[in-house]
Scaffold this motif. Structure first.
Motif, PDB file in Angstrom:
ATOM      1  N   MET A   1      46.095  79.522 -60.328  1.00  0.00           N
ATOM      2  CA  MET A   1      44.739  79.049 -60.590  1.00  0.00           C
ATOM      3  C   MET A   1      43.908  78.931 -59.308  1.00  0.00           C
ATOM      4  N   ILE A   2      44.543  78.548 -58.208  1.00  0.00           N
ATOM      5  CA  ILE A   2      43.808  78.489 -56.934  1.00  0.00           C
ATOM      6  C   ILE A   2      43.333  79.883 -56.547  1.00  0.00           C
ATOM      7  N   GLY A   3      44.198  80.887 -56.751  1.00  0.00           N
ATOM      8  CA  GLY A   3      43.815  82.266 -56.459  1.00  0.00           C
ATOM      9  C   GLY A   3      42.639  82.714 -57.314  1.00  0.00           C
ATOM     10  N   ALA A   4      42.685  82.393 -58.605  1.00  0.00           N
ATOM     11  CA  ALA A   4      41.591  82.766 -59.512  1.00  0.00           C
ATOM     12  C   ALA A   4      40.299  82.052 -59.118  1.00  0.00           C
ATOM     13  N   PHE A   5      40.418  80.768 -58.751  1.00  0.00           N
ATOM     14  CA  PHE A   5      39.256  79.986 -58.324  1.00  0.00           C
ATOM     15  C   PHE A   5      38.625  80.598 -57.076  1.00  0.00           C
ATOM     16  N   ALA A   6      39.442  80.879 -56.059  1.00  0.00           N
ATOM     17  CA  ALA A   6      38.930  81.403 -54.791  1.00  0.00           C
ATOM     18  C   ALA A   6      38.254  82.757 -54.988  1.00  0.00           C
ATOM     19  N   TYR A   7      38.885  83.615 -55.788  1.00  0.00           N
ATOM     20  CA  TYR A   7      38.327  84.945 -56.028  1.00  0.00           C
ATOM     21  C   TYR A   7      36.991  84.852 -56.754  1.00  0.00           C
ATOM     22  N   ASP A   8      36.922  84.042 -57.803  1.00  0.00           N
ATOM     23  CA  ASP A   8      35.701  83.958 -58.591  1.00  0.00           C
ATOM     24  C   ASP A   8      34.580  83.287 -57.813  1.00  0.00           C
ATOM     25  N   PHE A   9      34.923  82.258 -57.055  1.00  0.00           N
ATOM     26  CA  PHE A   9      33.901  81.561 -56.268  1.00  0.00           C
ATOM     27  C   PHE A   9      33.329  82.485 -55.195  1.00  0.00           C
ATOM     28  N   TYR A  10      34.197  83.245 -54.525  1.00  0.00           N
ATOM     29  CA  TYR A  10      33.729  84.174 -53.493  1.00  0.00           C
ATOM     30  C   TYR A  10      32.851  85.260 -54.104  1.00  0.00           C
ATOM     31  N   LYS A  11      33.268  85.774 -55.261  1.00  0.00           N
ATOM     32  CA  LYS A  11      32.548  86.867 -55.907  1.00  0.00           C
ATOM     33  C   LYS A  11      31.152  86.429 -56.355  1.00  0.00           C
ATOM     34  N   ASN A  12      31.012  85.174 -56.792  1.00  0.00           N
ATOM     35  CA  ASN A  12      29.748  84.706 -57.356  1.00  0.00           C
ATOM     36  C   ASN A  12      29.034  83.675 -56.485  1.00  0.00           C
ATOM     37  N   ARG A  13      29.431  83.564 -55.224  1.00  0.00           N
ATOM     38  CA  ARG A  13      28.899  82.508 -54.363  1.00  0.00           C
ATOM     39  C   ARG A  13      27.388  82.612 -54.177  1.00  0.00           C
ATOM     40  N   SER A  14      26.855  83.835 -54.167  1.00  0.00           N
ATOM     41  CA  SER A  14      25.418  84.000 -53.939  1.00  0.00           C
ATOM     42  C   SER A  14      24.586  83.550 -55.138  1.00  0.00           C
TER      43      SER A  14
END
Length: 268
Positions: free
Chosen positions: A196-209
Motif C-alpha cells: 500500500m505504501i508503494g501504491a500511495f507513493a506512485y499515485d501521489f507522485y503521478k498526480n501531485r500537480s
C-alpha cells in the motif's frame, strides 16, 4: 452530497474492508457505480491515498513487533532479518505484475460485473477453505519459511483482479501452506504495508500537480476516518477469526456480489 461527507463514507468503506477478505477495491468500485461515490479522476486517486491511513493503523497496532524487527535487523537477529527479506520477497511478484500488466488489468477488468463475479467466486472459495481440516504448522507470521513468503506473494497477485481481495488471497494461500488462521491474517497485514505504501507513493507522485489544498483537506478527512475505522476492525477481526473462522466474510462476499449482479441486470 458534500465532498467532506463523501470522504467520510469512503474512508469508512476503506477502513472496514482493507484488511477483511472481502476486497476493499471491489467495494469502492461498487460504491462508485451504485451510489455515485468517488466518480472522477481525483476520487480515483483519493481511494488509493487514503489506504495509507489503514496502513498506519497496522503500524500503530503492531508497533512493538515491528520495532523489535527493525532493531533486530541491526543487532544480528536472524529471524528479524529473514522476516524482512520474506516480506520483500512476498512483495516483489506484485511489483513485477503491476509494472508489466497493471494498465491492461485496470482497463479490462475494473468494472462492476467483474467485481460482482469475483466477490461470489472468492466467497465460495473462502467458505470451502474455511471448512477444510487444514493442519496448521506455522503459528508465527514472522517466522514462515522463505519459500512460503514467496508463494503467498505470488498468490497475492491474483488480487489485482478487482473483487478478489488482496488479504483474502494471501490468507487462503498462507492457510494452504500451513499457517493457522491468526498467523495467516497477521501476515496479510504485514504484507499490506509495502504494497500500500508503494501504491500511495506512485499515485501521489503521478498526480501531485493536480492536488490542490482543497483536495489535500478532503484526503486528510478520508485518511483519518480510514485510520480510526481500520484500528477498530483489525482488533475485532483477529479475535473473531481465531474463534469463528471466515464463513461470515465468505457469505458477505456472496450476498454483496449477488445483489450487485441483480442491480446490474436491472440496469441500475
Amino acid at each position: 452530497m458534500s465532498d467532506a461527507i463523501r470522504a467520510v463514507i469512503l474512508g469508512i468503506i476503506e477502513g472496514v474492508t482493507e484488511f477483511l477478505p472481502v476486497s476493499s477495491t471491489g467495494h469502492l468500485l461498487l460504491a462508485e457505480r451504485f451510489f455515485h461515490l468517488g466518480e472522477g479522476a481525483f476520487w480515483d486517486s483519493f481511494t488509493v491515498l487514503i489506504q495509507l491511513g489503514a496502513i498506519l493503523a497496522i503500524v500503530v497496532l503492531y508497533f512493538k513487533k515491528l520495532w523489535d524487527v527493525a532493531i533486530g535487523m541491526f543487532t544480528g537477529d536472524a529471524y528479524a532479518r529473514r522476516f524482512v527479506i520474506g516480506v520483500l520477497v512476498a512483495f516483489l511478484p506484485a511489483v513485477i505484475v503491476g509494472l508489466v500488466a497493471g494498465k491492461y488489468i485496470k482497463s479490462l477488468l475494473f468494472n462492476p460485473w467483474v467485481v460482482c463475479f469475483s466477490l461470489i467466486v472468492g466467497g465460495a472459495i473462502l467458505l470451502w477453505v474455511d471448512r477444510l481440516d487444514l493442519k496448521a504448522r506455522e503459528h508465527d507470521a514472522t517466522r514462515f519459511p522463505l519459500l512460503m513468503y514467496l508463494y503467498i506473494g505470488i498468490a497475492q497477485c491474483i488480487a489485482m483482479i478487482p473483487g478478489v481481495s488482496r488479504s483474502g488471497a494471501s490468507i487462503v494461500a498462507a492457510m494452504f501452506l500451513g499457517a493457522d488462521k491468526r498467523a495467516a491474517a497477521e501476515f496479510s497485514f504485514f504484507l499490506a504495508i509495502p504494497t500500500m505504501i508503494g501504491a500511495f507513493a506512485y499515485d501521489f507522485y503521478k498526480n501531485r500537480s493536480e492536488m490542490t489544498m482543497d483536495h489535500m483537506g478532503i484526503v486528510a478527512i478520508g485518511f483519518v476516518v480510514s485510520f480510526i475505522t481500520a484500528i477498530i476492525v483489525v482488533k475485532t477481526f483477529l479475535s473473531y477469526v481465531t474463534r469463528q473462522g471466515f464463513a461470515v466474510f465468505a457469505w458477505w462476499r456472496v450476498i454483496v456480489g449477488t445483489l450487485g449482479l441483480i442491480a446490474l441486470a436491472l440496469g441500475r
